[in-house]
Design a protein around this motif. Sequence first.
Motif, PDB file in Angstrom:
ATOM      1  N   TYR A 370      41.605  44.755  38.394  1.00 28.03           N
ATOM      2  CA  TYR A 370      40.919  44.874  37.102  1.00 28.03           C
ATOM      3  C   TYR A 370      39.985  46.070  37.098  1.00 28.03           C
ATOM      4  O   TYR A 370      39.975  46.873  36.162  1.00 28.03           O
ATOM      5  CB  TYR A 370      40.136  43.591  36.801  1.00 28.03           C
ATOM      6  CG  TYR A 370      39.255  43.714  35.575  1.00 28.03           C
ATOM      7  CD1 TYR A 370      39.793  43.623  34.298  1.00 28.03           C
ATOM      8  CD2 TYR A 370      37.882  43.953  35.693  1.00 28.03           C
ATOM      9  CE1 TYR A 370      38.989  43.757  33.175  1.00 28.03           C
ATOM     10  CE2 TYR A 370      37.074  44.090  34.579  1.00 28.03           C
ATOM     11  CZ  TYR A 370      37.636  43.987  33.314  1.00 28.03           C
ATOM     12  OH  TYR A 370      36.843  44.130  32.207  1.00 28.03           O
ATOM     13  N   VAL A 371      39.197  46.214  38.147  1.00 27.98           N
ATOM     14  CA  VAL A 371      38.245  47.323  38.231  1.00 27.98           C
ATOM     15  C   VAL A 371      38.981  48.657  38.306  1.00 27.98           C
ATOM     16  O   VAL A 371      38.595  49.637  37.661  1.00 27.98           O
ATOM     17  CB  VAL A 371      37.314  47.141  39.444  1.00 27.98           C
ATOM     18  CG1 VAL A 371      36.341  48.312  39.560  1.00 27.98           C
ATOM     19  CG2 VAL A 371      36.558  45.816  39.340  1.00 27.98           C
ATOM     20  N   ASP A 372      40.060  48.713  39.093  1.00 24.47           N
ATOM     21  CA  ASP A 372      40.820  49.957  39.246  1.00 24.47           C
ATOM     22  C   ASP A 372      41.416  50.419  37.921  1.00 24.47           C
ATOM     23  O   ASP A 372      41.552  51.629  37.684  1.00 24.47           O
ATOM     24  CB  ASP A 372      41.947  49.760  40.265  1.00 24.47           C
ATOM     25  CG  ASP A 372      41.434  49.648  41.692  1.00 24.47           C
ATOM     26  OD1 ASP A 372      40.255  49.996  41.932  1.00 24.47           O
ATOM     27  OD2 ASP A 372      42.203  49.196  42.564  1.00 24.47           O
ATOM     28  N   ALA A 373      41.789  49.476  37.064  1.00 25.68           N
ATOM     29  CA  ALA A 373      42.445  49.831  35.801  1.00 25.68           C
ATOM     30  C   ALA A 373      41.463  50.041  34.663  1.00 25.68           C
ATOM     31  O   ALA A 373      41.856  50.481  33.574  1.00 25.68           O
ATOM     32  CB  ALA A 373      43.442  48.732  35.416  1.00 25.68           C
ATOM     33  N   ALA A 374      40.185  49.734  34.886  1.00 22.47           N
ATOM     34  CA  ALA A 374      39.195  49.745  33.809  1.00 22.47           C
ATOM     35  C   ALA A 374      38.834  51.164  33.384  1.00 22.47           C
ATOM     36  O   ALA A 374      38.987  52.130  34.126  1.00 22.47           O
ATOM     37  CB  ALA A 374      37.944  48.999  34.249  1.00 22.47           C
ATOM     38  N   ALA A 375      38.302  51.252  32.161  1.00 22.83           N
ATOM     39  CA  ALA A 375      37.932  52.539  31.579  1.00 22.83           C
ATOM     40  C   ALA A 375      36.640  53.096  32.171  1.00 22.83           C
ATOM     41  O   ALA A 375      36.320  54.267  31.952  1.00 22.83           O
ATOM     42  CB  ALA A 375      37.770  52.385  30.062  1.00 22.83           C
ATOM     43  N   THR A 376      35.906  52.283  32.905  1.00 19.15           N
ATOM     44  CA  THR A 376      34.646  52.720  33.494  1.00 19.15           C
ATOM     45  C   THR A 376      34.428  52.045  34.844  1.00 19.15           C
ATOM     46  O   THR A 376      34.751  50.863  35.011  1.00 19.15           O
ATOM     47  CB  THR A 376      33.452  52.379  32.577  1.00 19.15           C
ATOM     48  OG1 THR A 376      32.214  52.580  33.294  1.00 19.15           O
ATOM     49  CG2 THR A 376      33.514  50.940  32.103  1.00 19.15           C
TER      50      THR A 376
END
Length: 446
Positions: A370-376
């Motif tokens: 989730y973090v790797d794919a997030a916009a920030t």
Amino acid sequence: MTKRYGISTTQCQPTRRTLLRNAAILCGGVALSGLGLSARAASPVKLRFQNWFSDSDMQDWQIGLDIVKAKYPNIDYSLEFVPYDDTVTRTLVSASSNDLPDIIMCSTDHTPSLITSGILKDIGDNIKADGGINPDDFAHGVAQGFHMFDRWWGFPYDVSTFGVYYNKDMFAAAGVPPPPAFGKTPWTWDQFVEAAKKLTKPDGKQWGVSWGTPLMNQYLTSNFIFSAGGRNFADDLKKCVIGSPEAAKGVQFMVDLIHRHKVAPTPAEVAGGDVNYFESGLAAMLIDGQWALGQTARHVSFKFDVTYLPLDKVKQLVTGGSGFAISATTKHPDEAWQFLKTYTSVDVLSKMIGATGRGIPARISAQKSYVDAAATPNAAIFPEQLTYAINDRSVLGFPQFQDAYNRALEPIYNTGEGDVLAALKSVEQTADKVLQEQWANVKIKL
């Protein structure tokens, strides 16, 4: 030489070549027979899959369905749509008519009623026999709704926390320093209100804060109840304790944002929900869950980021989530188990939930996706908040509790007038009565 049924007896004397040929045929027959048994065991099975999938997110769910199909070609499915809010009622109706689906999509709000009604299958034996499942990998707060009475009744797919989205341009224009980034100390309630006031302009031209989730949604409110030191229910989940001064303080904080501090639009102004104040540039901040990050990144043209939900005296927030369970009456328990364990595996949740940005995977080992794919990079705030988030809402009679909460608090949210503590005490009384009745009618052996 005699003949029997027109065949010479000498022809019946087997040669070595004949014996070998017959042995080969016999072995082949056994092999074919084995294949036949295997084929019958792996014959196509269609599982009825109750869900609240929508057209807008079906492409995400399909990722997992395709992975299951590739691993188990014999498993097919038929999707049966049931709205989230109707899950308990519709499932109970299906059970009463002996028409339960094989797989049931349900949240931590739904599972207590479904479990104690005997609708969900205890999958403890499956977990032991499989040997490849690590239930401890599921985040505690959401697992609590699927691991009740020391037994597993399904597996979650996502886990949630709320945060604050903010418009960087509006902050800069108002001269307000950016809120805390990942790894920093969250704002206090007072700091949050101070920033919201500076970001609010007269006559509704710009609000300091808006809501992605309906303002009086009890899930959202629980964050402020918990942080003020209150609770919804006792630890054993058999008594409602929302009628406390601490819980009232949490609810009052939200009411005051609208009617006292006037930094948020009123319920009447946001009625209908057609306008997203944050995306439309009408609000500098948005309180919403991590599920909104991907949509926000796609829909806004301005620079934005996310920060922690502000805290009061207690470092505690709410969490919950949803998952899948097997019905107790399924006619395909083996295939249903294969589907469940695969659809909630690390690989599937990483690709279907985390990498798509739709939410935080319920498996801890998949949350980095989730973090790797997030916009920030600050999206890491959402999983971090899970370390101090709890779930005390997985209780019997939860729909009745929510209904009582909405009826008692709606007038106060709408007008800003009324006694919040008295309203919550009335909710507590109603919930306790329902809890007592429903615990007396539990249908499973505890």
